[in-house]
Design an enzyme around this catalytic site. Structure first.
Site, PDB file in Angstrom:
ATOM      1  N   LYS A 248      32.825  33.998  43.724  1.00 11.18           N
ATOM      2  CA  LYS A 248      32.905  34.540  45.068  1.00 11.18           C
ATOM      3  C   LYS A 248      33.850  33.712  45.937  1.00 11.18           C
ATOM      4  O   LYS A 248      33.864  32.489  45.843  1.00 11.18           O
ATOM      5  CB  LYS A 248      31.506  34.567  45.697  1.00 11.18           C
ATOM      6  CG  LYS A 248      30.544  35.468  44.915  1.00 11.18           C
ATOM      7  CD  LYS A 248      29.092  35.174  45.219  1.00 11.18           C
ATOM      8  CE  LYS A 248      28.190  35.965  44.275  1.00 11.18           C
ATOM      9  NZ  LYS A 248      26.788  35.546  44.369  1.00 11.18           N
TER      10      LYS A 248
ATOM     11  N   GLU B 269      20.751  40.354  42.641  1.00  8.23           N
ATOM     12  CA  GLU B 269      22.140  40.811  42.650  1.00  8.23           C
ATOM     13  C   GLU B 269      22.262  42.200  42.034  1.00  8.23           C
ATOM     14  O   GLU B 269      21.697  42.466  40.974  1.00  8.23           O
ATOM     15  CB  GLU B 269      23.034  39.831  41.871  1.00  8.23           C
ATOM     16  CG  GLU B 269      23.080  38.445  42.488  1.00  8.23           C
ATOM     17  CD  GLU B 269      24.160  37.544  41.878  1.00  8.23           C
ATOM     18  OE1 GLU B 269      24.595  36.619  42.574  1.00  8.23           O
ATOM     19  OE2 GLU B 269      24.556  37.768  40.720  1.00  8.23           O
TER      20      GLU B 269
ATOM     21  N   GLY C  85      27.994  31.873  36.067  1.00  6.85           N
ATOM     22  CA  GLY C  85      29.358  31.499  36.441  1.00  6.85           C
ATOM     23  C   GLY C  85      30.434  32.319  35.758  1.00  6.85           C
ATOM     24  O   GLY C  85      31.577  31.884  35.633  1.00  6.85           O
TER      25      GLY C  85
ATOM     26  N   ARG D 283      17.123  30.526  43.485  1.00  8.40           N
ATOM     27  CA  ARG D 283      17.446  29.329  44.279  1.00  8.40           C
ATOM     28  C   ARG D 283      18.153  29.771  45.549  1.00  8.40           C
ATOM     29  O   ARG D 283      18.461  30.936  45.722  1.00  8.40           O
ATOM     30  CB  ARG D 283      18.392  28.444  43.466  1.00  8.40           C
ATOM     31  CG  ARG D 283      19.609  29.250  43.006  1.00  8.40           C
ATOM     32  CD  ARG D 283      20.739  28.427  42.474  1.00  8.40           C
ATOM     33  NE  ARG D 283      21.719  29.253  41.791  1.00  8.40           N
ATOM     34  CZ  ARG D 283      22.673  29.946  42.366  1.00  8.40           C
ATOM     35  NH1 ARG D 283      22.788  29.946  43.687  1.00  8.40           N
ATOM     36  NH2 ARG D 283      23.521  30.664  41.667  1.00  8.40           N
TER      37      ARG D 283
ATOM     38  N   GLU E 272      21.315  40.586  38.044  1.00  4.50           N
ATOM     39  CA  GLU E 272      20.561  39.359  37.777  1.00  4.50           C
ATOM     40  C   GLU E 272      19.838  38.896  39.037  1.00  4.50           C
ATOM     41  O   GLU E 272      20.096  39.387  40.132  1.00  4.50           O
ATOM     42  CB  GLU E 272      21.457  38.237  37.243  1.00  4.50           C
ATOM     43  CG  GLU E 272      22.476  37.729  38.241  1.00  4.50           C
ATOM     44  CD  GLU E 272      23.099  36.394  37.809  1.00  4.50           C
ATOM     45  OE1 GLU E 272      22.565  35.710  36.917  1.00  4.50           O
ATOM     46  OE2 GLU E 272      24.140  36.036  38.381  1.00  4.50           O
TER      47      GLU E 272
ATOM     48  N   TYR F 159      30.506  48.821  31.403  1.00  3.28           N
ATOM     49  CA  TYR F 159      31.401  48.175  32.356  1.00  3.28           C
ATOM     50  C   TYR F 159      31.601  49.132  33.521  1.00  3.28           C
ATOM     51  O   TYR F 159      32.125  50.236  33.343  1.00  3.28           O
ATOM     52  CB  TYR F 159      32.736  47.847  31.677  1.00  3.28           C
ATOM     53  CG  TYR F 159      33.730  47.208  32.616  1.00  3.28           C
ATOM     54  CD1 TYR F 159      33.687  45.848  32.885  1.00  3.28           C
ATOM     55  CD2 TYR F 159      34.719  47.980  33.241  1.00  3.28           C
ATOM     56  CE1 TYR F 159      34.589  45.262  33.763  1.00  3.28           C
ATOM     57  CE2 TYR F 159      35.619  47.404  34.112  1.00  3.28           C
ATOM     58  CZ  TYR F 159      35.547  46.049  34.370  1.00  3.28           C
ATOM     59  OH  TYR F 159      36.431  45.483  35.238  1.00  3.28           O
ATOM     60  N   LEU F 160      31.141  48.729  34.692  1.00  4.02           N
ATOM     61  CA  LEU F 160      31.306  49.595  35.862  1.00  4.02           C
ATOM     62  C   LEU F 160      32.706  49.380  36.412  1.00  4.02           C
ATOM     63  O   LEU F 160      33.162  48.247  36.568  1.00  4.02           O
ATOM     64  CB  LEU F 160      30.247  49.282  36.916  1.00  4.02           C
ATOM     65  CG  LEU F 160      28.792  49.460  36.448  1.00  4.02           C
ATOM     66  CD1 LEU F 160      27.821  49.014  37.524  1.00  4.02           C
ATOM     67  CD2 LEU F 160      28.518  50.907  36.047  1.00  4.02           C
TER      68      LEU F 160
ATOM     69  N   ARG G 291      34.742  30.503  51.626  1.00  6.82           N
ATOM     70  CA  ARG G 291      34.542  29.296  50.814  1.00  6.82           C
ATOM     71  C   ARG G 291      35.861  28.537  50.763  1.00  6.82           C
ATOM     72  O   ARG G 291      36.854  29.041  50.232  1.00  6.82           O
ATOM     73  CB  ARG G 291      34.148  29.672  49.390  1.00  6.82           C
ATOM     74  CG  ARG G 291      32.817  30.361  49.295  1.00  6.82           C
ATOM     75  CD  ARG G 291      32.392  30.428  47.836  1.00  6.82           C
ATOM     76  NE  ARG G 291      31.185  31.220  47.690  1.00  6.82           N
ATOM     77  CZ  ARG G 291      30.360  31.122  46.658  1.00  6.82           C
ATOM     78  NH1 ARG G 291      30.633  30.278  45.675  1.00  6.82           N
ATOM     79  NH2 ARG G 291      29.286  31.870  46.588  1.00  6.82           N
TER      80      ARG G 291
HETATM   81  P1  ADP Z   1      27.086  35.341  36.149  1.00 10.91           P
HETATM   82  O1  ADP Z   1      25.638  34.968  36.043  1.00 10.91           O
HETATM   83  O2  ADP Z   1      27.913  34.786  35.031  1.00 10.91           O
HETATM   84  O3  ADP Z   1      27.655  35.093  37.505  1.00 10.91           O
HETATM   85  P2  ADP Z   1      26.653  38.189  36.732  1.00 10.91           P
HETATM   86  O4  ADP Z   1      25.836  39.054  35.875  1.00 10.91           O
HETATM   87  O5  ADP Z   1      26.086  37.743  38.035  1.00 10.91           O
HETATM   88  O6  ADP Z   1      27.122  36.914  35.864  1.00 10.91           O
HETATM   89  O7  ADP Z   1      28.038  38.882  37.001  1.00 10.91           O
HETATM   90  C1  ADP Z   1      29.074  38.206  37.691  1.00 10.91           C
HETATM   91  C2  ADP Z   1      30.134  39.208  38.104  1.00 10.91           C
HETATM   92  O8  ADP Z   1      30.649  39.891  36.953  1.00 10.91           O
HETATM   93  C3  ADP Z   1      29.641  40.307  39.017  1.00 10.91           C
HETATM   94  O9  ADP Z   1      29.629  39.912  40.368  1.00 10.91           O
HETATM   95  C4  ADP Z   1      30.667  41.382  38.740  1.00 10.91           C
HETATM   96  O10 ADP Z   1      31.868  41.076  39.417  1.00 10.91           O
HETATM   97  C5  ADP Z   1      30.943  41.244  37.255  1.00 10.91           C
HETATM   98  N1  ADP Z   1      30.078  42.123  36.433  1.00 10.91           N
HETATM   99  C6  ADP Z   1      28.847  41.833  35.941  1.00 10.91           C
HETATM  100  N2  ADP Z   1      28.321  42.885  35.262  1.00 10.91           N
HETATM  101  C7  ADP Z   1      29.246  43.876  35.319  1.00 10.91           C
HETATM  102  C8  ADP Z   1      29.318  45.236  34.809  1.00 10.91           C
HETATM  103  N3  ADP Z   1      28.324  45.777  34.083  1.00 10.91           N
HETATM  104  N4  ADP Z   1      30.431  45.952  35.075  1.00 10.91           N
HETATM  105  C9  ADP Z   1      31.455  45.422  35.787  1.00 10.91           C
HETATM  106  N5  ADP Z   1      31.460  44.170  36.286  1.00 10.91           N
HETATM  107  C10 ADP Z   1      30.384  43.392  36.059  1.00 10.91           C
END
Ligand code: ADP
Length: 446
Positions: free
Chosen positions: A237, A275, A164, A291, A287, A202-203, A337
């Protein structure tokens, strides 16, 4: 096949599961808190059991109450839905220990993917590309400083147990690192019971593209294409579409088959989502969700496959019965949503729904537990409806979505319907040109 399924959830997702069960001739048991006694998910189930007071920890997260309800009702399987206990490995174990079928992956796979560091290692071992970063938890600040300069700033500090968007902090340079680390550790400890964090590059402006997979107990796995979930606010999202406007057919096939191979390699079963962040033609695993996802309907629309039905079938041990060549993609789908929230402050907007009219017509699906006079309680997630639209191509889909958003009436509570109405008119959206930060930039500028 199961005869009776207890649905350990509420709201639209509980309805979604009940509908699949009914289509399959399986009886359903709803559970509910005292706040949800009049909910649609209770009304549409064959039976219902009250499992506790409004607070989720006393009801929808109350494992003992849910297991007792399943025993009393004579259910033979439990579907956790999403959120609540859906990614709780210990709950999945308890369900199995009590002799019920768990409609989801094994507890071991849930635990593996719930630990994001272990998940990343598993992804590397299964041949998926990951975001460059520390390959384990980072404890000392000095170690973090060394790693961050190796990875290159900005870096993202993420909670190992994350979800989250919580416990995620960006550090722009060495001077910022200590602050970001301590905030991330504090958030991680408060939300996930462990302050373990790791570092990732950080992308800058990636898209969030995720691949839906489906696997059975017999070693078969297919992918059902991707969803583009880049339109986010605070890592949540807001609108998703399938297919992604950014990918070529060749890229789609390549990432899809790699994802299917990866789940075969780890012996995963059930539905799951891998993802990725995607930038300049490269995918990076972030990740895996073990589910059903909120946005699963757009995949159902473009493939014609009922994901909940398939999930129930494979959980009961049935073979998938088809291969990748049988999965066909048709047209374009978008999901909005709809949240009960204040359009300016984004604070939740619970209350009585005084008027409800859902759109319909060709290519329109609404998943919602709302009805005229229903009450949106303040205790749970603010998602109250999913508007899902399907059409032969993206622009026809957008036009259909505009029509459906125009018909949608939800009175008595605030919603983000107007946000969606404005968003789909923006030139960048029309062109499919956006990244994970686009929505927040757009919201600041409008
Ligand atoms: P969570 O499990 O908390 O949802 P995620 O790893 O799925 O975390 O990341 C959630 C969101 O965070 C991604 O959809 C993206 O927008 C941003 N994010 C995650 N990792 C990166 C990264 N390395 N660089 C830039 N944005 C990121």
């Amino acid at each position: 096949m199961f005869r009776k399924i207890l649905i350990a959830n509420r709201g639209e997702i509980a309805l979604r599961i009940a509908r699949a069960c009914r289509d399959m001739g399986i009886a359903t048991v709803a559970v509910h808190s005292t706040a949800d006694a009049d909910s649609m998910h209770v009304r549409l189930a064959d039976e219902s059991v009250c499992i506790g007071p409004p607070a989720a920890r006393d009801s929808y997260l109350n494992r003992a109450a849910i297991l007792s309800a399943a025993t009393i009702a004579g259910a033979d399987a439990i579907h956790p839905g999403l959120g609540f206990l859906a990614e709780d490995a210990s709950f999945a174990s308890m369900v199995e220990e009590h002799g019920f079928g768990f409609i989801g992956p094994t507890p071991e796979h849930i635990a593996l993917m719930g630990d994001k560091i272990a998940a990343k290692r598993a992804a590397v071992a299964a041949g998926l590309p990951v975001v460059p970063g520390s390959d384990g938890p980072v404890y000392a600040d000095s170690e973090a400083r060394r790693l961050a300069s190796e990875i290159g700033y900005p870096v993202l500090i993420k909670a190992a147990g994350g979800g989250g968007g919580k416990g995620m902090q960006r550090a722009d340079g060495p001077n910022d690192l200590e602050r970001a680390l301590s905030v991330a550790r504090r958030e991680a400890a408060a939300n996930f019971g462990s302050d373990a964090v790791y570092l990732e590059r950080y992308l800058d402006r990636p898209r969030h593209i995720e691949v839906q997979i489906l696997a059975d107990h017999h070693g078969a796995a297919v992918h059902l294409g991707e969803r583009d979930c880049s339109l986010q606010r605070r890592f949540q999202k807001v609108l998703e579409e399938a297919p992604s406007p950014a990918l070529t057919a060749e890229e789609r096939e390549r990432i899809g088959s790699r994802a299917a191979e990866a789940v075969r390699a780890i012996g995963y079963r059930g539905v799951g989502t891998i993802e990725f962040l995607w930038t300049e033609g490269t995918f990076y695993f972030i990740e895996m969700n073990t589910r059903l996802q909120v946005e699963h309907p757009i995949t159902e629309m473009i493939t014609g496959i009922d994901l909940v039905r398939e999930q129930i079938r494979v959980a009961a041990g049935e073979p998938l019965g088809y291969g990748q060549e049988a999965v066909r993609f048709q047209g374009h789908a978008i999901e909005c949503r709809i949240n009960a929230e204040n359009p300016r402050t984004f604070a939740p907007s619970p209350g009585r729904v005084t008027q409800y009219h859902a759109p319909g017509g060709p290519g329109v699906r609404v998943d919602s537990a709302l009805y005229d006079g229903s009450f949106v309680p303040p205790y749970y997630d603010s998602l109250v409806a999913k508007l899902v639209v399907h059409a032969p191509n993206r622009e026809e889909c957008r036009m259909r979505l505009r029509r459906a958003l125009g018909e949608f009436v939800i009175g008595g509570i605030d919603t983000n319907l107007d946000l969606h109405r404005a968003l789909i008119e923006d030139g960048d959206f029309v062109a499919g040109r956006y990244d994970i930060h686009w929505l927040e930039r757009w919201m600041r500028s409008t």
